[in-house]
Design an enzyme around this catalytic site. Sequence first.
Site, PDB file in Angstrom:
ATOM      1  N   ILE A  87       0.828  -1.205   0.000  1.00 48.18           N
ATOM      2  CA  ILE A  87       0.000   0.000   0.000  1.00 48.18           C
ATOM      3  C   ILE A  87       0.865   1.258   0.000  1.00 48.18           C
ATOM      4  O   ILE A  87       0.535   2.258  -0.615  1.00 48.18           O
ATOM      5  CB  ILE A  87      -0.940   0.017   1.233  1.00 48.18           C
ATOM      6  CG1 ILE A  87      -1.805  -1.233   1.283  1.00 48.18           C
ATOM      7  CG2 ILE A  87      -1.785   1.278   1.276  1.00 48.18           C
ATOM      8  CD1 ILE A  87      -2.723  -1.410   0.099  1.00 48.18           C
ATOM      9  N   GLU A  98      -3.083  -6.070   8.100  1.00 48.90           N
ATOM     10  CA  GLU A  98      -2.335  -4.861   7.744  1.00 48.90           C
ATOM     11  C   GLU A  98      -1.030  -4.909   8.531  1.00 48.90           C
ATOM     12  O   GLU A  98      -1.056  -4.992   9.765  1.00 48.90           O
ATOM     13  CB  GLU A  98      -3.143  -3.623   8.113  1.00 48.90           C
ATOM     14  CG  GLU A  98      -4.448  -3.526   7.355  1.00 48.90           C
ATOM     15  CD  GLU A  98      -5.401  -2.484   7.936  1.00 48.90           C
ATOM     16  OE1 GLU A  98      -5.132  -1.941   9.032  1.00 48.90           O
ATOM     17  OE2 GLU A  98      -6.425  -2.224   7.288  1.00 48.90           O
ATOM     18  N   SER A 139       5.723  -3.878  18.498  1.00 49.02           N
ATOM     19  CA  SER A 139       4.260  -3.981  18.376  1.00 49.02           C
ATOM     20  C   SER A 139       3.908  -5.139  17.446  1.00 49.02           C
ATOM     21  O   SER A 139       3.477  -4.924  16.312  1.00 49.02           O
ATOM     22  CB  SER A 139       3.664  -2.684  17.829  1.00 49.02           C
ATOM     23  OG  SER A 139       3.899  -1.611  18.704  1.00 49.02           O
ATOM     24  N   GLU A 193      19.359  15.653   8.837  1.00 47.39           N
ATOM     25  CA  GLU A 193      18.925  17.022   8.523  1.00 47.39           C
ATOM     26  C   GLU A 193      17.502  17.324   8.972  1.00 47.39           C
ATOM     27  O   GLU A 193      17.144  18.483   9.158  1.00 47.39           O
ATOM     28  CB  GLU A 193      19.080  17.313   7.032  1.00 47.39           C
ATOM     29  CG  GLU A 193      18.201  16.458   6.144  1.00 47.39           C
ATOM     30  CD  GLU A 193      18.451  16.687   4.663  1.00 47.39           C
ATOM     31  OE1 GLU A 193      17.488  16.517   3.898  1.00 47.39           O
ATOM     32  OE2 GLU A 193      19.583  17.022   4.279  1.00 47.39           O
TER      33      GLU A 193
END
Length: 182
Positions: A14, A38, A113, A140
């Site tokens: 995705i 997911e 997780s 940066e």
Amino acid sequence: MDSLEEKTVKRETIFDGKIIKLVVDDVVLPNGATSKREIVKHPGAVAVVAITPENKMVMVEQYRKPLEKAIVEIPAGKIEPDEAPELTAGRELEEETGYKTDDLKHLVSFYTSPGFADELLHIYLAGDLKKQANPLQADEDEFVNIVEVSLDEALQLIEEKVICDAKTVYAVQYWQLLEATK
């Protein structure tokens, strides 16, 4: 059920960004039904427990956009491709705090997780800290304030929810155990 394995039958990417990739897997569950998962794919990270000779923990204050606030954390960063975690730990410590060490000890590695991400975090203890006159430059897009705190101050920051991430809470509790065994 003997096996709890979920078999992936299809994967769709995705999003593929600078730090993470998000995929959606179609899986066959142990009972034969199907579902979607997911998953955040992450290259892994390191974090460093750094305690000065003055018995202060070196931390950084950094704004965390997902939380919409600045928090205080132990130095940490993403593992670069083909980089050993120990090298990442030394580099991140110097970039974020200006301290360098040749004494890194692996403490623990854990998944941050596992319900939705594969990020594996390696935590190191840094000994023999040396402040560098010309440390490595931070990324940066990374802005941090260096914070050195006593154990009591760190515990107070946890209570105030200024320290509120798992790796840093772990680091403070590890330090607390070290102090209790002295």
